[in-house]
Design a protein around this motif. Structure first.
Motif, PDB file in Angstrom:
ATOM      1  N   ASN A 289       0.856  -1.197   0.000  1.00 22.31           N
ATOM      2  CA  ASN A 289       0.000   0.000   0.000  1.00 22.31           C
ATOM      3  C   ASN A 289       0.884   1.237   0.000  1.00 22.31           C
ATOM      4  O   ASN A 289       1.883   1.313   0.703  1.00 22.31           O
ATOM      5  CB  ASN A 289      -0.962   0.001   1.191  1.00 22.31           C
ATOM      6  N   ASP A 290       0.523   2.198  -0.845  1.00 18.85           N
ATOM      7  CA  ASP A 290       1.281   3.459  -0.933  1.00 18.85           C
ATOM      8  C   ASP A 290       2.767   3.207  -1.165  1.00 18.85           C
ATOM      9  O   ASP A 290       3.642   3.815  -0.536  1.00 18.85           O
ATOM     10  CB  ASP A 290       1.100   4.290   0.334  1.00 18.85           C
ATOM     11  N   ALA A 291       3.055   2.270  -2.063  1.00 15.22           N
ATOM     12  CA  ALA A 291       4.439   1.943  -2.434  1.00 15.22           C
ATOM     13  C   ALA A 291       5.240   1.345  -1.276  1.00 15.22           C
ATOM     14  O   ALA A 291       6.462   1.246  -1.346  1.00 15.22           O
ATOM     15  CB  ALA A 291       5.160   3.175  -2.984  1.00 15.22           C
ATOM     16  N   GLN A 292       4.555   0.969  -0.235  1.00 13.77           N
ATOM     17  CA  GLN A 292       5.233   0.316   0.894  1.00 13.77           C
ATOM     18  C   GLN A 292       4.825  -1.149   0.953  1.00 13.77           C
ATOM     19  O   GLN A 292       3.650  -1.494   0.819  1.00 13.77           O
ATOM     20  CB  GLN A 292       4.881   0.998   2.217  1.00 13.77           C
ATOM     21  N   GLU A 293       5.814  -1.992   1.156  1.00 12.78           N
ATOM     22  CA  GLU A 293       5.544  -3.425   1.238  1.00 12.78           C
ATOM     23  C   GLU A 293       5.564  -3.873   2.700  1.00 12.78           C
ATOM     24  O   GLU A 293       6.494  -3.554   3.439  1.00 12.78           O
ATOM     25  CB  GLU A 293       6.591  -4.209   0.446  1.00 12.78           C
ATOM     26  N   HIS A 294       4.553  -4.640   3.095  1.00 12.15           N
ATOM     27  CA  HIS A 294       4.461  -5.189   4.442  1.00 12.15           C
ATOM     28  C   HIS A 294       4.625  -6.708   4.359  1.00 12.15           C
ATOM     29  O   HIS A 294       3.861  -7.377   3.650  1.00 12.15           O
ATOM     30  CB  HIS A 294       3.108  -4.859   5.072  1.00 12.15           C
ATOM     31  N   ALA A 295       5.614  -7.235   5.035  1.00  7.29           N
ATOM     32  CA  ALA A 295       5.802  -8.678   5.140  1.00  7.29           C
ATOM     33  C   ALA A 295       5.365  -9.084   6.549  1.00  7.29           C
ATOM     34  O   ALA A 295       6.016  -8.726   7.540  1.00  7.29           O
ATOM     35  CB  ALA A 295       7.255  -9.059   4.895  1.00  7.29           C
ATOM     36  N   ILE A 296       4.262  -9.800   6.622  1.00 10.61           N
ATOM     37  CA  ILE A 296       3.646 -10.112   7.909  1.00 10.61           C
ATOM     38  C   ILE A 296       3.602 -11.622   8.120  1.00 10.61           C
ATOM     39  O   ILE A 296       3.146 -12.375   7.243  1.00 10.61           O
ATOM     40  CB  ILE A 296       2.214  -9.528   7.985  1.00 10.61           C
ATOM     41  N   GLU A 297       4.081 -12.045   9.256  1.00 13.43           N
ATOM     42  CA  GLU A 297       3.979 -13.449   9.658  1.00 13.43           C
ATOM     43  C   GLU A 297       3.036 -13.538  10.851  1.00 13.43           C
ATOM     44  O   GLU A 297       3.150 -12.766  11.805  1.00 13.43           O
ATOM     45  CB  GLU A 297       5.355 -14.007  10.051  1.00 13.43           C
ATOM     46  N   LEU A 298       2.103 -14.476  10.774  1.00  8.14           N
ATOM     47  CA  LEU A 298       1.173 -14.650  11.892  1.00  8.14           C
ATOM     48  C   LEU A 298       0.873 -16.121  12.111  1.00  8.14           C
ATOM     49  O   LEU A 298       0.950 -16.933  11.179  1.00  8.14           O
ATOM     50  CB  LEU A 298      -0.117 -13.850  11.673  1.00  8.14           C
ATOM     51  N   SER A 299       0.550 -16.457  13.366  1.00 10.18           N
ATOM     52  CA  SER A 299       0.300 -17.849  13.734  1.00 10.18           C
ATOM     53  C   SER A 299      -0.991 -18.342  13.099  1.00 10.18           C
ATOM     54  O   SER A 299      -2.032 -17.682  13.169  1.00 10.18           O
ATOM     55  CB  SER A 299       0.208 -17.980  15.259  1.00 10.18           C
ATOM     56  N   ALA A 300      -0.928 -19.522  12.489  1.00  8.16           N
ATOM     57  CA  ALA A 300      -2.121 -20.140  11.915  1.00  8.16           C
ATOM     58  C   ALA A 300      -2.948 -20.831  12.983  1.00  8.16           C
ATOM     59  O   ALA A 300      -4.025 -21.344  12.690  1.00  8.16           O
ATOM     60  CB  ALA A 300      -1.717 -21.147  10.838  1.00  8.16           C
ATOM     61  N   ILE A 301      -2.451 -20.829  14.222  1.00  8.97           N
ATOM     62  CA  ILE A 301      -3.172 -21.448  15.329  1.00  8.97           C
ATOM     63  C   ILE A 301      -3.893 -20.404  16.161  1.00  8.97           C
ATOM     64  O   ILE A 301      -5.078 -20.524  16.457  1.00  8.97           O
ATOM     65  CB  ILE A 301      -2.206 -22.244  16.231  1.00  8.97           C
ATOM     66  N   SER A 302      -3.194 -19.336  16.524  1.00  6.71           N
ATOM     67  CA  SER A 302      -3.786 -18.308  17.395  1.00  6.71           C
ATOM     68  C   SER A 302      -4.144 -17.020  16.663  1.00  6.71           C
ATOM     69  O   SER A 302      -4.924 -16.224  17.172  1.00  6.71           O
ATOM     70  CB  SER A 302      -2.813 -17.978  18.531  1.00  6.71           C
ATOM     71  N   GLY A 303      -3.555 -16.788  15.488  1.00 12.01           N
ATOM     72  CA  GLY A 303      -3.774 -15.546  14.774  1.00 12.01           C
ATOM     73  C   GLY A 303      -2.867 -14.424  15.235  1.00 12.01           C
ATOM     74  O   GLY A 303      -2.934 -13.306  14.711  1.00 12.01           O
ATOM     75  N   GLU A 304      -1.997 -14.699  16.179  1.00  9.97           N
ATOM     76  CA  GLU A 304      -1.093 -13.668  16.706  1.00  9.97           C
ATOM     77  C   GLU A 304      -0.054 -13.258  15.660  1.00  9.97           C
ATOM     78  O   GLU A 304       0.496 -14.118  14.950  1.00  9.97           O
ATOM     79  CB  GLU A 304      -0.396 -14.196  17.944  1.00  9.97           C
ATOM     80  N   ILE A 305       0.190 -11.954  15.574  1.00 14.66           N
ATOM     81  CA  ILE A 305       1.225 -11.462  14.667  1.00 14.66           C
ATOM     82  C   ILE A 305       2.593 -11.831  15.236  1.00 14.66           C
ATOM     83  O   ILE A 305       2.941 -11.444  16.358  1.00 14.66           O
ATOM     84  CB  ILE A 305       1.128  -9.938  14.480  1.00 14.66           C
ATOM     85  N   ILE A 306       3.379 -12.556  14.472  1.00 18.75           N
ATOM     86  CA  ILE A 306       4.704 -12.984  14.908  1.00 18.75           C
ATOM     87  C   ILE A 306       5.765 -11.962  14.506  1.00 18.75           C
ATOM     88  O   ILE A 306       6.661 -11.620  15.280  1.00 18.75           O
ATOM     89  CB  ILE A 306       5.042 -14.364  14.317  1.00 18.75           C
TER      90      ILE A 306
END
Length: 235
Positions: free
Chosen positions: A139-156
């Protein structure tokens, strides 16, 4: 012996007999000056009472131990339920539903990034974090690389970068849902689905499904084109 002497002897003998009787009766009578002594039966009863008291104490300790054990079991069960919610590393994604499905993971990532377009999504098992989603959003020329738990949904992890490669956005529901891509991949290669990804490469959007054949420890990558539905095994 004279009559007088015989009378004296009889009188003395009678007095001695009376004295003997008095002494004998006195020996059977309890001395009121002495305190009552508990009988052996009373001693045994009191000992039994003390034992009962000890038994109650022991029982209390036993009950306490049982309560502690129950608490420990409850904690263990809670952990079991928590650990139970954790999927094993060898789960088959073709037949196992993740607690945080792809649609939910994408929405959570978009919320964390503040909106944008999804450019890739990957699910696999990490030795440290377990099953996790890796999602790239721009978004807006910025890249976000996000890892999150597939069990709890918590952002890692959430990393930001200004890089934009210009590749088109991807959609896990259109034109090909990931369930369909997995089915097509399994038609070309039997085995356990250990992970998959959806990404764009040279303006071509495709799924890559990781499949571990029976009796093997190495996965096979099967690519499925979302537009043409062509399936190719990556040798």
């Amino acid at each position: 012996m004279t009559i007088t002497s015989r009378r004296f002897v009889r009188s003395a003998a009678g007095a001695a007999f009376v004295l003997a009787l008095a002494v004998g009766c006195g020996s059977d009578t309890e001395d009121p000056a002495q305190p009552d002594q508990p009988s052996q039966e009373q001693d045994a009863g009191e000992g039994s009472g003390a034992s009962d008291g000890g038994g109650s104490s022991d029982g209390g300790a036993a009950d306490g131990g049982a309560a502690t054990s129950d608490d420990g079991a409850a904690a263990s069960d809670g952990g079991g339920s928590a650990a139970g919610s954790e999927l094993p590393a060898d789960a088959d994604l073709a037949s196992t539903e993740l607690p945080i499905p792809a649609e939910d993971a994408v929405q959570r990532a978009l919320d964390a990034a503040g909106g944008g377009d999804v450019h890739s999504i990957t699910i696999d098992h990490d030795r440290r974090n377990g099953w996790e989603w890796e999602i790239e959003i721009r978004n807006d020329a910025q890249e976000h690389a996000i890892e999150l738990s597939a069990i709890s949904g918590e952002i890692i992890e959430h990393e930001r970068d200004q890089d934009d490669d210009g590749e088109p956005a991807v959609d896990i529901a259109d034109p090909m849902p990931y369930a369909e891509a997995i089915e097509l991949a399994l038609g070309a290669q039997d085995g356990r689905v250990s992970g998959w990804s959806l990404e764009s490469d040279d303006d071509r959007i495709h799924y890559t499904v990781d499949i571990i054949p029976d009796g093997s420890n190495d996965d096979v990558e099967v690519e499925v084109d979302v537009e043409t539905q062509d399936v190719r095994i990556d040798d």
